[in-house]
Design an enzyme around this catalytic site. Structure first.
Site, PDB file in Angstrom:
ATOM      1  CE  LYS A   1     -12.495  -2.980   0.164  1.00 31.21           C
ATOM      2  NZ  LYS A   1     -13.488  -3.274   1.156  1.00 31.21           N
TER       3      LYS A   1
ATOM      4  CE  LYS B   1      -6.304  -8.033  -2.325  1.00 40.46           C
ATOM      5  NZ  LYS B   1      -6.121  -7.530  -0.972  1.00 40.46           N
TER       6      LYS B   1
ATOM      7  CE  LYS C   1      -4.465  -1.331   1.828  1.00 40.16           C
ATOM      8  NZ  LYS C   1      -5.526  -1.005   2.770  1.00 40.16           N
TER       9      LYS C   1
END
Ligand code: TYM
Length: 345
Positions: free
Chosen positions: A207, A204, A121
């Protein structure tokens, strides 16, 4: 560590989902659908909309409010009964943040530096990432341990965070010479523990992927679902006659797993039915199944979102019940740590 048998804690299930954008098919199959199954098993189930986790990256306040309510609607529409499960938003129960602080003082820097989700992230911009994003796994450990939860159903991507939760519980118990926090069991099972992107079978489904075509959202209508499955990336080969034949075919494997999970059957059974057939036959069958399973959830979510005051009321009731469990556990934690109780009120 001693070989003494560990204290047995009564079973309690806890899990959470971030209100950071809409729910995906990955969240549904990897988590939500299994939360409903756990509720049906008759064990106490506590489900949390983790709004404090969401703000570790910037959230527009108005969008966060919407996403929180929409996620609550998603839980209920998927089958979580707020009377049987405890459903609430994290920020309403202060025990989470307070226990997270104590765990900030238990977990080691080196443990958190190994967390792959932070690396993914924060990417190359770790210096600009919030401190909260780095410390996030300690808050997740607090979510779970504030309830003395024993079992945590999650998708594969949360495994490392659950290992850290176990390490925190073990170190806390060891440092203070107590058997206070349970060493939790990750529950990562079923055919869809890692639902992959529809555009790239090595990534993966998420969202945060910039391409909406890469995922199915629980808010997608029937046409969008069917179109995304039709356009999902695949290879030119027909489906194999046995599961081993999916080796090296990430996209085909992903669609087979999605079918199995939606239909509540094993991937072997999907291969048994569709082996030898091309995607020209399989994709329409998968699209039909996905629409059949997801359209009613989608419709119910929309209906629930028309009465947001009712959603807030249900979350508030859940928070009261959650607080009643977490607060005494936190009071005992303060006691163990040596934080004196000086207020009488
Ligand atoms: P979050 O919000 O990213 O995802 C919620 C749940 O959905 C699962 N999931 C998937 N499963 C299969 N395939 C996918 N493509 C996929 N994408 C997401 C996740 O594994 C997760 O179970 N840190 C957590 C939230 C959290 C939590 C907790 C979970 C906070 N506190 C305590 C359990 C217990 C997270 O970011 O999940």
């Amino acid at each position: 560590m001693s070989d003494a048998p560990r204290k047995v804690f009564p079973q309690r299930i806890f899990s959470g989902i971030q209100p950071s954008g809409g729910l995906t098919l990955g969240n549904y199959l990897g988590a939500l659908k299994r939360f409903v199954a756990a509720q049906e098993d008759g064990i106490e189930t506590v489900y949390c909309i983790v709004d404090l986790h969401a703000i570790t990256v910037w959230q527009e306040p108005q969008k966060l409010r919407h996403a929180t309510r929409e996620l609550a609607a998603g839980f209920i529409a998927a089958g979580i009964d707020p009377a049987r499960s405890i459903l609430f938003n994290q920020s309403q129960v202060p025990a989470h943040a307070e226990l997270a602080w104590i765990f900030n003082c238990v977990a080691r820097m080196g443990w958190l530096r190994r967390m792959t989700q932070f690396k993914d992230k924060a990417g190359k911009h770790a210096e600009e990432a919030s401190v909260g994003l780095f410390a996030y796994p300690n808050l997740m450990a607090a979510d779970i341990l504030a309830y003395h939860a024993t079992h945590v159903p999650v998708g594969e991507d949360q495994k490392q965070h659950l290992e850290l939760t176990r390490d925190i519980a073990i170190k806390f118990n060891h440092d203070y010479g107590v058997e206070f926090f349970p060493v939790v069991e990750p529950v990562i099972e079923g055919a869809a523990t890692r639902v992959m992107s529809l555009r790239d079978g090595t990534k993966k489904m998420s969202k945060s992927d910039p391409s909406d075509q890469s995922r199915i959202n629980l808010t997608d209508d029937a046409d969008a679902i069917a179109q995304k499955i039709r356009k999902a990336r695949t290879d030119p080969e027909p489906l194999p006659e046995s599961l081993e034949g999916l080796e090296g075919r990430a996209e085909a494997r992903n669609l087979v797993n999605i079918y199995a999970s939606l239909a509540d059957i094993l991937p072997e059974a999907v291969i048994g039915e569709f082996g030898g057939q091309g995607f020209g036959a399989f994709k329409p069958a998968l699209a039909e199944l996905a629409v059949e399973k997801l359209a009613p959830i989608n419709a119910e979510m929309r209906r629930l979102m028309e009465d947001q005051a009712e959603i807030d009321r249900l979350l508030g009731q859940g928070a009261e019940r959650a607080q009643a469990i977490a607060e005494p556990i936190l009071a005992q934690t303060r006691e163990i740590v040596g934080l004196i109780r000086s207020r009488t009120g």
